[in-house]
Motif scaffolding. Structure first.
Motif, mmCIF file in Angstrom:
data_model
loop_
_atom_site.group_PDB
_atom_site.id
_atom_site.type_symbol
_atom_site.label_atom_id
_atom_site.label_comp_id
_atom_site.label_asym_id
_atom_site.label_seq_id
_atom_site.Cartn_x
_atom_site.Cartn_y
_atom_site.Cartn_z
ATOM 1 N N LYS A 15 -42.115 7.216 -6.685
ATOM 2 C CA LYS A 15 -43.331 7.289 -7.497
ATOM 3 C C LYS A 15 -44.538 6.751 -6.718
ATOM 4 O O LYS A 15 -45.665 7.238 -6.856
ATOM 5 N N SER A 16 -44.280 5.758 -5.852
ATOM 6 C CA SER A 16 -45.396 5.167 -5.109
ATOM 7 C C SER A 16 -45.772 5.995 -3.875
ATOM 8 O O SER A 16 -46.660 5.624 -3.119
ATOM 9 N N GLY A 17 -45.071 7.106 -3.649
ATOM 10 C CA GLY A 17 -45.515 8.025 -2.596
ATOM 11 C C GLY A 17 -44.565 8.172 -1.409
ATOM 12 O O GLY A 17 -44.830 8.957 -0.500
ATOM 13 N N ILE A 18 -43.487 7.416 -1.360
ATOM 14 C CA ILE A 18 -42.538 7.588 -0.248
ATOM 15 C C ILE A 18 -41.666 8.809 -0.554
ATOM 16 O O ILE A 18 -41.175 8.950 -1.678
ATOM 17 N N SER A 19 -41.495 9.668 0.438
ATOM 18 C CA SER A 19 -40.791 10.923 0.129
ATOM 19 C C SER A 19 -39.277 10.690 -0.007
ATOM 20 O O SER A 19 -38.708 9.790 0.618
ATOM 21 N N GLU A 20 -38.691 11.540 -0.806
ATOM 22 C CA GLU A 20 -37.239 11.535 -1.013
ATOM 23 C C GLU A 20 -36.531 11.657 0.345
ATOM 24 O O GLU A 20 -35.530 10.993 0.611
ATOM 25 N N LYS A 21 -37.143 12.507 1.214
ATOM 26 C CA LYS A 21 -36.535 12.761 2.520
ATOM 27 C C LYS A 21 -36.495 11.478 3.365
ATOM 28 O O LYS A 21 -35.481 11.156 3.992
ATOM 29 N N THR A 22 -37.602 10.731 3.345
ATOM 30 C CA THR A 22 -37.669 9.475 4.119
ATOM 31 C C THR A 22 -36.621 8.493 3.605
ATOM 32 O O THR A 22 -35.914 7.837 4.385
ATOM 33 N N ILE A 23 -36.520 8.399 2.294
ATOM 34 C CA ILE A 23 -35.544 7.447 1.736
ATOM 35 C C ILE A 23 -34.124 7.871 2.096
ATOM 36 O O ILE A 23 -33.301 7.051 2.516
ATOM 37 N N ALA A 24 -33.840 9.159 1.962
ATOM 38 C CA ALA A 24 -32.483 9.641 2.268
ATOM 39 C C ALA A 24 -32.141 9.366 3.735
ATOM 40 O O ALA A 24 -31.014 8.976 4.062
ATOM 41 N N ARG A 25 -33.132 9.553 4.620
ATOM 42 C CA ARG A 25 -32.880 9.303 6.049
ATOM 43 C C ARG A 25 -32.591 7.803 6.283
ATOM 44 O O ARG A 25 -31.676 7.431 7.003
ATOM 45 N N THR A 26 -33.390 6.978 5.632
ATOM 46 C CA THR A 26 -33.188 5.520 5.762
ATOM 47 C C THR A 26 -31.781 5.141 5.293
ATOM 48 O O THR A 26 -31.070 4.361 5.941
ATOM 49 N N GLU A 27 -31.369 5.706 4.173
ATOM 50 C CA GLU A 27 -30.044 5.393 3.619
ATOM 51 C C GLU A 27 -28.930 5.806 4.580
ATOM 52 O O GLU A 27 -27.969 5.076 4.800
ATOM 53 N N LYS A 28 -29.123 6.977 5.163
ATOM 54 C CA LYS A 28 -28.100 7.481 6.094
ATOM 55 C C LYS A 28 -27.967 6.540 7.291
ATOM 56 O O LYS A 28 -26.857 6.192 7.711
ATOM 57 N N ASN A 29 -29.148 6.115 7.828
ATOM 58 C CA ASN A 29 -29.121 5.189 8.980
ATOM 59 C C ASN A 29 -28.396 3.903 8.629
ATOM 60 O O ASN A 29 -27.602 3.382 9.412
#
Ligand SMILES: Cc1ncc(C[n+]2csc(CCOP(=O)(O)OP(=O)(O)O)c2C)c(N)n1
Length: 317
Positions: A274-288
């Protein structure tokens, strides 16, 4: 704010990812000791740890993987400890319930319920005696909060105004006994705590923001010299008491769908998007993060066991 929340999210996700890997390993009968999983309670450990400085001391209980990691503990040292390896934080002899790592001021944890509470009082006494500016935090469950030693400790800590914060993680159960089966009608933690001259606050333990806000208010209060204080965080443990299974038979108040809807990690994830971080960025972070945890577990699996000659060293019985 954005960056702070993302940092908190990464830590919470790291704790859960680690626990999930440990759970998989446990189910393959590779861990020969009790393991109490912290899944569901991550916002408490991270919210409290984020209100502390590095030199503040922390003590945990039988469910302390999250506390240790939130305080900056080393993942490899923790994994090695769980597998009884020499490179573990207690040289492989403590296991899941005796985590200690003074390099990050995580000064101990014990499986004896509320066992660390008087120890934490002693640590806080030392801080006060030597006029140090740091404080001590100890975690305990709602069941441990019913132990007599907690009240002796609050009395002493109140008398000496010690910089001691007790964080009660109220996950509604002690093993399978709900609060209503264990406490008299009218039991009120706030009244009890305030009766000892301690400050009391209650936080939504499923909400990182609420925990960090209240923990920060209390740590400021303690640094002002008026301690002690108790922060009660109402939260949910997703797994059974001491194994990675999902026993729903005794869960009336916190059924699976309620826990899922209020889950602290899912909640913070929604807030970040909601604050503007993309789903894609979060998913990548989680994977790492998951890949990092996998590597740490693989390291621990390959690590050597303690040598036979050290069998009787580091033992205090
Ligand atoms: C003094 C003592 N009594 C009983 C036990 C057995 N025991 C281990 S964990 C546990 C339940 C603890 O409940 P709570 O304090 O609410 O923490 P939670 O497990 O819910 O995190 C019990 C009864 C113990 N370890 N120590």
């Amino acid at each position: 704010m954005h960056a702070t929340l993302l940092k908190a999210y990464k830590k919470m996700f790291l704790i859960r990812a680690a626990e999930q890997k440990i759970a998989d390993h446990y189910l393959r009968n590779k861990i020969m000791s009790f393991v109490h999983f912290y899944v569901g309670q991550e916002a408490v450990a991270v919210g409290v740890a984020d209100s502390l400085g590095k030199s503040d001391k922390m003590l945990g209980n039988h469910r302390s993987h999250g506390h240790y990691l939130a305080k900056g503990g080393n993942m490899r040292a923790m994994m090695c400890e769980l597998l009884g390896k020499e490179a573990g934080s207690s040289r492989g002899k403590g296991g899941s319930m005796h985590m200690i790592d003074t390099s990050v001021n995580f000064v101990g944890s014990t499986p004896i319920l509320a066992g660390v509470v008087p120890l934490a009082c002693g640590v806080a006494f030392e801080q006060k005696f030597y006029k140090r500016k740091n404080i001590t935090v100890a975690f305990l469950g709602d069941g441990a909060f019913e132990e007599g030693v907690v009240y002796e400790t609050l009395n002493l800590a109140g008398l000496f105004r010690l910089p001691l914060l007790l964080v009660v993680e109220n996950n509604l159960f002690s093993v399978n006994s709900p609060l209503t089966d264990r406490r008299a009608r009218g039991h009120d933690s706030k009244t009890i705590v305030e009766g000892f001259g301690a400050k009391y606050m209650r936080a939504d333990g499923n909400n990182y923001r609420d925990v960090v806000k209240k923990a920060s208010a209390l740590t400021r209060y303690l640094r002002g010299g008026s301690g002690p204080a108790v922060l009660e965080c109402v939260t949910y443990r997703h797994m059974a008491h001491s194994a990675p299974i999902f026993d729903e038979s005794c869960r009336a108040e916190d059924a699976a769908e309620v826990r899922k809807a209020k889950d602290s990690i899912a909640r913070l994830r929604r807030e970040l998007i909601k604050s503007g971080i993309s789903e894609k960025t979060i998913a990548r972070t989680e994977k790492n993060i998951e890949q990092g945890v996998e590597k740490d577990l693989a390291y621990a699996i390959a690590a050597p066991l303690p040598k036979k000659e050290t069998l009787f060293t580091d033992l205090y019985v």
